[in-house]
Design a protein around this motif. Structure first.
Motif, PDB file in Angstrom:
ATOM      1  N   HIS A  36       0.853  -1.182   0.000  1.00 39.39           N
ATOM      2  CA  HIS A  36       0.000   0.000   0.000  1.00 39.39           C
ATOM      3  C   HIS A  36       0.891   1.234   0.000  1.00 39.39           C
ATOM      4  N   ARG A  37       0.390   2.314  -0.556  1.00 41.35           N
ATOM      5  CA  ARG A  37       1.055   3.595  -0.335  1.00 41.35           C
ATOM      6  C   ARG A  37       0.702   4.037   1.076  1.00 41.35           C
ATOM      7  N   SER A  38       1.644   4.629   1.784  1.00 40.56           N
ATOM      8  CA  SER A  38       1.376   5.014   3.162  1.00 40.56           C
ATOM      9  C   SER A  38       0.497   6.252   3.256  1.00 40.56           C
ATOM     10  N   ASP A  39       0.341   6.997   2.166  1.00 44.83           N
ATOM     11  CA  ASP A  39      -0.642   8.072   2.092  1.00 44.83           C
ATOM     12  C   ASP A  39      -0.914   8.348   0.623  1.00 44.83           C
ATOM     13  N   THR A  43       4.883  10.591  -3.883  1.00 50.43           N
ATOM     14  CA  THR A  43       6.296  10.434  -3.527  1.00 50.43           C
ATOM     15  C   THR A  43       6.487   9.931  -2.109  1.00 50.43           C
ATOM     16  N   ARG A  44       5.424   9.555  -1.398  1.00 47.39           N
ATOM     17  CA  ARG A  44       5.545   9.049  -0.036  1.00 47.39           C
ATOM     18  C   ARG A  44       5.897   7.577  -0.031  1.00 47.39           C
ATOM     19  N   GLY A  45       6.088   7.041   1.140  1.00 49.09           N
ATOM     20  CA  GLY A  45       6.565   5.681   1.305  1.00 49.09           C
ATOM     21  C   GLY A  45       5.527   4.600   1.120  1.00 49.09           C
ATOM     22  N   VAL A  56       7.600  -0.498   6.668  1.00 45.82           N
ATOM     23  CA  VAL A  56       7.191   0.823   6.200  1.00 45.82           C
ATOM     24  C   VAL A  56       8.448   1.591   5.834  1.00 45.82           C
ATOM     25  N   GLY A  57       8.426   2.237   4.689  1.00 45.57           N
ATOM     26  CA  GLY A  57       9.574   3.025   4.293  1.00 45.57           C
ATOM     27  C   GLY A  57       9.403   3.617   2.925  1.00 45.57           C
ATOM     28  N   ASN A  58      10.352   4.433   2.548  1.00 42.01           N
ATOM     29  CA  ASN A  58      10.344   5.080   1.245  1.00 42.01           C
ATOM     30  C   ASN A  58      11.547   4.563   0.461  1.00 42.01           C
ATOM     31  N   PRO A  59      11.322   3.598  -0.457  1.00 42.58           N
ATOM     32  CA  PRO A  59      12.461   3.027  -1.188  1.00 42.58           C
ATOM     33  C   PRO A  59      13.123   4.063  -2.091  1.00 42.58           C
ATOM     34  N   VAL A  60      14.446   4.031  -2.101  1.00 40.63           N
ATOM     35  CA  VAL A  60      15.194   4.973  -2.933  1.00 40.63           C
ATOM     36  C   VAL A  60      15.453   4.413  -4.331  1.00 40.63           C
ATOM     37  N   ASN A  61      15.393   3.080  -4.453  1.00 42.46           N
ATOM     38  CA  ASN A  61      15.560   2.452  -5.768  1.00 42.46           C
ATOM     39  C   ASN A  61      14.924   1.059  -5.731  1.00 42.46           C
ATOM     40  N   THR A  71      12.106  -8.454   3.506  1.00 45.35           N
ATOM     41  CA  THR A  71      11.974  -8.303   4.955  1.00 45.35           C
ATOM     42  C   THR A  71      10.544  -8.594   5.408  1.00 45.35           C
ATOM     43  N   ALA A  72       9.564  -8.262   4.564  1.00 46.44           N
ATOM     44  CA  ALA A  72       8.154  -8.523   4.880  1.00 46.44           C
ATOM     45  C   ALA A  72       7.756  -9.966   4.597  1.00 46.44           C
TER      46      ALA A  72
END
Length: 74
Positions: A36-39, A43-45, A56-61, A71-72
């Motif tokens: 899911h998008r966190s919001d 451009t959010r995580g 939960v996080g914002n992948p850079v690549n 990890t999940a």
């Protein structure tokens, strides 16, 4: 990563999108993975639920996003 990059990467990995909720899902031998998008911001995580837990996080690549999926429990 921007939303379109994330969507394309998930599609390449075989995830299917539910158009009603915009949640990407895949059932693996370990269990179901949901992304899911966190919001609502493009451009959010990400909020990833899987048999290994929640990440939960914002992948850079794409490699970072794959690490988050693993990890999940992917």
């Amino acid at each position: 990563m921007h939303l379109t990059q994330i969507q394309q990467a998930l599609m390449r990995l075989g995830f299917n999108v539910d158009p009603a909720t915009n949640v990407y899902c895949q059932v693996t031998t370990k269990g179901k993975i949901s992304v899911h998008r966190s919001d609502n911001s493009p451009t959010r995580g990400l909020f990833i639920e899987g048999p290994g837990g929640i990440v939960v996080g914002n992948p850079v690549n794409e490699d970072h996003m794959h690490t988050m999926l693993v990890t999940a429990g992917y």
